[in-house]
Design a protein around this motif. Structure first.
Motif, PDB file in Angstrom:
ATOM      1  N   HIS A  96       0.863  -1.182   0.000  1.00 34.56           N
ATOM      2  CA  HIS A  96       0.000   0.000   0.000  1.00 34.56           C
ATOM      3  C   HIS A  96       0.901   1.234   0.000  1.00 34.56           C
ATOM      4  O   HIS A  96       1.876   1.285   0.738  1.00 34.56           O
ATOM      5  CB  HIS A  96      -0.845  -0.073   1.279  1.00 34.56           C
ATOM      6  N   HIS A 118      -1.821   7.815   0.876  1.00 37.88           N
ATOM      7  CA  HIS A 118      -2.591   8.779   0.089  1.00 37.88           C
ATOM      8  C   HIS A 118      -2.104  10.194   0.358  1.00 37.88           C
ATOM      9  O   HIS A 118      -2.234  11.067  -0.492  1.00 37.88           O
ATOM     10  CB  HIS A 118      -4.081   8.628   0.396  1.00 37.88           C
ATOM     11  N   LYS A 124       2.230  11.008  -1.003  1.00 38.09           N
ATOM     12  CA  LYS A 124       2.414   9.740  -1.715  1.00 38.09           C
ATOM     13  C   LYS A 124       3.789   9.595  -2.361  1.00 38.09           C
ATOM     14  O   LYS A 124       4.422   8.543  -2.277  1.00 38.09           O
ATOM     15  CB  LYS A 124       1.316   9.565  -2.782  1.00 38.09           C
ATOM     16  N   HIS A 129      -1.654   1.507  -5.706  1.00 38.34           N
ATOM     17  CA  HIS A 129      -2.227   2.872  -5.640  1.00 38.34           C
ATOM     18  C   HIS A 129      -1.309   3.897  -6.310  1.00 38.34           C
ATOM     19  O   HIS A 129      -1.069   4.973  -5.767  1.00 38.34           O
ATOM     20  CB  HIS A 129      -2.493   3.311  -4.189  1.00 38.34           C
ATOM     21  N   ASN A 167       0.052   6.737  -9.147  1.00 35.54           N
ATOM     22  CA  ASN A 167      -0.505   7.821  -9.952  1.00 35.54           C
ATOM     23  C   ASN A 167       0.573   8.333 -10.919  1.00 35.54           C
ATOM     24  O   ASN A 167       1.639   7.720 -11.049  1.00 35.54           O
ATOM     25  CB  ASN A 167      -1.082   8.925  -9.058  1.00 35.54           C
ATOM     26  N   HIS A 170      -2.803   0.011  -9.848  1.00 36.35           N
ATOM     27  CA  HIS A 170      -3.543   1.274  -9.911  1.00 36.35           C
ATOM     28  C   HIS A 170      -4.960   1.040  -9.423  1.00 36.35           C
ATOM     29  O   HIS A 170      -5.661   0.187  -9.962  1.00 36.35           O
ATOM     30  CB  HIS A 170      -3.576   1.808 -11.348  1.00 36.35           C
ATOM     31  N   SER A 171      -5.368   1.803  -8.423  1.00 35.97           N
ATOM     32  CA  SER A 171      -6.714   1.660  -7.879  1.00 35.97           C
ATOM     33  C   SER A 171      -7.619   2.681  -8.541  1.00 35.97           C
ATOM     34  O   SER A 171      -7.448   3.885  -8.363  1.00 35.97           O
ATOM     35  CB  SER A 171      -6.677   1.882  -6.365  1.00 35.97           C
ATOM     36  N   TYR A 230     -10.811   4.568  -8.821  1.00 34.32           N
ATOM     37  CA  TYR A 230     -11.796   4.977  -7.826  1.00 34.32           C
ATOM     38  C   TYR A 230     -12.763   5.976  -8.430  1.00 34.32           C
ATOM     39  O   TYR A 230     -12.410   6.710  -9.348  1.00 34.32           O
ATOM     40  CB  TYR A 230     -11.045   5.633  -6.659  1.00 34.32           C
ATOM     41  N   THR A 249     -11.302   9.635  -5.996  1.00 37.92           N
ATOM     42  CA  THR A 249      -9.907   9.906  -5.665  1.00 37.92           C
ATOM     43  C   THR A 249      -8.965   8.966  -6.415  1.00 37.92           C
ATOM     44  O   THR A 249      -9.332   8.365  -7.414  1.00 37.92           O
ATOM     45  CB  THR A 249      -9.692   9.719  -4.149  1.00 37.92           C
ATOM     46  N   LYS A 250      -7.773   8.798  -5.931  1.00 37.90           N
ATOM     47  CA  LYS A 250      -6.776   7.852  -6.429  1.00 37.90           C
ATOM     48  C   LYS A 250      -6.536   7.974  -7.933  1.00 37.90           C
ATOM     49  O   LYS A 250      -5.688   8.726  -8.363  1.00 37.90           O
ATOM     50  CB  LYS A 250      -7.117   6.417  -6.031  1.00 37.90           C
ATOM     51  N   SER A 292     -16.961   3.462  -3.562  1.00 35.82           N
ATOM     52  CA  SER A 292     -16.038   2.763  -4.453  1.00 35.82           C
ATOM     53  C   SER A 292     -16.871   1.891  -5.366  1.00 35.82           C
ATOM     54  O   SER A 292     -18.082   1.756  -5.172  1.00 35.82           O
ATOM     55  CB  SER A 292     -15.047   1.929  -3.637  1.00 35.82           C
TER      56      SER A 292
END
Ligand SMILES: [Zn+2]
Lengths: 300, 228
Positions: A137, A140, A143, A168, A170, A186-187, A189, A192-193, A222
């Motif tokens: 992880h 956030h 980052k 996660h 970017n 890559h999450s 969402y 966000t994210k 989500s």
């Protein structure tokens, strides 16, 4: 095309979600152990959580024809609770050996404290001992710095990058993760994210190698359909089917198969699978158990 | 109990690497079942054995333990039979007074394949009547593979469970669409109370306009003998 969501917290989702995911082509999921929203106050609560990821949740997924695997760990947020941390690390020694555990995770930094650093390092050692990959992880908040520290720790401890999935990502972190030799998650969402159009841009720039996408769907706002939605966005943007399949199926399979415990069974799971066909051994609901002659399993 | 003949039968069906691992695991188990290393071997066995069925050929299973016509490991998955051998080996090296606690702890901390293997082996353990609470727990579990592990093709429930628990198991099987023809010894456990419960289930289904499970008749009309 069958799809893989390599990071989704199904414990927090309903059977409607499972149904929609199966219909959208999701054939396998990995559920990482993480924070459950409400801070836990007993080591035993973690044990029951691990057991539900190894039992009940796997069964729930199977009812919809979805293979469910998990990763187990003390998550970064709760690594800060000194009263719990040692006890949970002790539990991992027993549970990391179990079938269906395909990595140690989520581990990493959240607030980037000393306590988080210590437990992160300890759990990298556990992963090495149990011959498992790690799912990391990234924070956030702050980052970029957190990702730099993560990659520095991987290099310093000489943990194999090919066994490391940094999640996660970017626009500001992807390049350094790929350069390190680690896999990059890559999450996608709702707010966000990361979102689908930005993900399309990243794939157009960096290609498909070692890149994964997930929904990271949990108890917050989500969407467990973000993997199929991202696949669709990539297709509309003209990304080749082969690249989409690499990102949404082959990469997660290749990464987690390094655990030696990713039992996907034979062939493809069609959506709308017959719910009477379960994956757990010879569990046909009606009639006699099938007496299929044994084949030799793969070398372990 | 004769579990040792199971070892060559399993070795003939797993890879050479897994056989070597199994030999080491059995050596660890010979020092007792209540150890950390035993628990690790118990869990680690699954991925090394896989889940193919062990179908014994000809005289292959002859020297093995038999309980109510069930040959230890015959028709089981490789991981189930492997875990059975490992546990029987470990318990043989452990004081009898500690068996129940060890088996209960393995069940409590088990993932579904481990729990299913335990459910299947209970009848073959020394003084099996001691483990009835674990069988009852397995019946309460909703994961189908664990429930079927205790309910189906298993001599344990009919031999060792009290009427209340046995009846709950039969009705749960009907409820979940699992054929009660797979429950061993059902004919001998067909009591007035079980017939009443199954009749009540059928009546409830009819009142709701739903189908009555086909093999409910095995119990209500007494055709269990023919089916088992
Ligand atoms: Zn997560």
């Amino acid at each position: 095309m069958q799809l893989f969501d390599p990071h989704v917290h199904m414990t927090s989702r309903t059977t409607d979600d499972y149904q929609a995911m199966a219909a959208a082509g999701i054939a396998a999921v990995v559920e990482p152990a993480f924070w459950v929203g409400q801070p836990r106050t007993h080591v035993g609560t973690f044990e029951d959580y691990f057991l539900s990821l190894l039992g009940w949740e796997r069964f729930r997924a199977q009812q919809f024809g979805i293979r469910h695997f998990c990763t187990l760990a003390l998550n970064p947020k709760e690594a800060n609770n000194e009263a719990l941390a040692a006890g949970v690390i002790g539990l991992l020694r027993r549970y990391l050996e179990k079938d269906g555990v395909v990595a140690v995770g989520e581990i990493g930094y959240d607030d980037q404290t000393e306590a988080e650093h210590r437990r992160f390092t300890e759990q990298l050692a556990l992963a090495r001992e149990f011959e498992l990959p790690v799912l990391i992880h990234t924070p956030h908040r702050d980052k970029k710095r957190g990702t730099e520290r993560t990659l520095a720790l991987i290099a310093e401890t000489k943990f194999p990058p090919e066994l490391t999935l940094v999640d996660h990502n970017n626009e500001e972190t992807l390049e350094m993760v790929l350069r390190s030799g680690c896999w990059a998650g890559h999450s996608i969402y709702p707010a966000t994210k990361m979102d689908e159009p930005r993900m399309v841009t990243l794939v157009q720039k960096y290609g498909a190698e070692r890149i994964l996408v997930n929904s990271a769907a949990d108890w917050g706002v989500s969407d467990p359909l973000k993997v199929p939605k991202t696949a669709e966005a990539l297709r509309r943007a003209g990304v080749a089917d082969a690249a989409i399949e690499t990102i949404c199926w082959t990469n997660p399979v290749r990464f987690f198969a390094q655990s030696g415990r990713l039992e996907l069974g034979d062939g493809v799971v069609p959506p709308g699978v017959d719910q009477r066909q379960l994956w757990e051994g010879n569990s046909v609901l009606r009639g006699q158990a099938p007496r299929v002659d044994g084949q030799r399993p793969r070398d372990s | 109990m004769s579990w040792r003949p199971l070892v060559p039968i399993l070795n003939a069906r797993i890879s050479a690497v897994s056989s070597t691992w199994f030999a080491e695991a059995l050596r660890d188990a010979e020092r007792g079942a209540g150890t950390e290393i035993f628990a690790a071997r118990w869990s680690g066995l699954g991925r090394r054995f896989g889940r193919a069925s062990v179908i014994m050929a000809g005289a292959e299973g002859e020297a093995l333990a038999v309980v109510s016509g069930q040959v230890l490991g015959d028709g089981w998955a490789l991981d189930e039979a492997g875990r059975a051998a490992l546990l029987m080996c470990g318990l043989a090296a452990t004081a009898v007074g500690r068996h129940l606690r060890i088996v209960a702890e393995l069940f409590r901390t088990g993932e579904v394949r481990e729990q299913r293997a335990l459910a299947r082996v209970l009848a073959f353990l020394p003084q099996p009547e001691r483990f009835s609470e674990i069988a009852v727990e397995a019946i309460r579990i909703n994961a189908a593979s664990v429930f079927e592990g205790i309910a189906c093709d298993n001599p344990y429930p009919a031999t060792h469970l009290a009427e209340g628990a046995f009846n709950q198991m039969v009705v749960k099987a009907l409820f979940n669409g699992i054929s009660v023809a797979r429950i061993r010894g059902l004919a001998q456990r067909r009591t007035p109370e079980l017939i009443r419960m199954v009749t009540a289930l059928s009546s409830e289904r009819l009142a709701a306009g739903r189908a009555v499970p086909q093999d409910a008749a095995l119990i209500t009309k007494g055709q269990a003998d023919a089916a088992v």
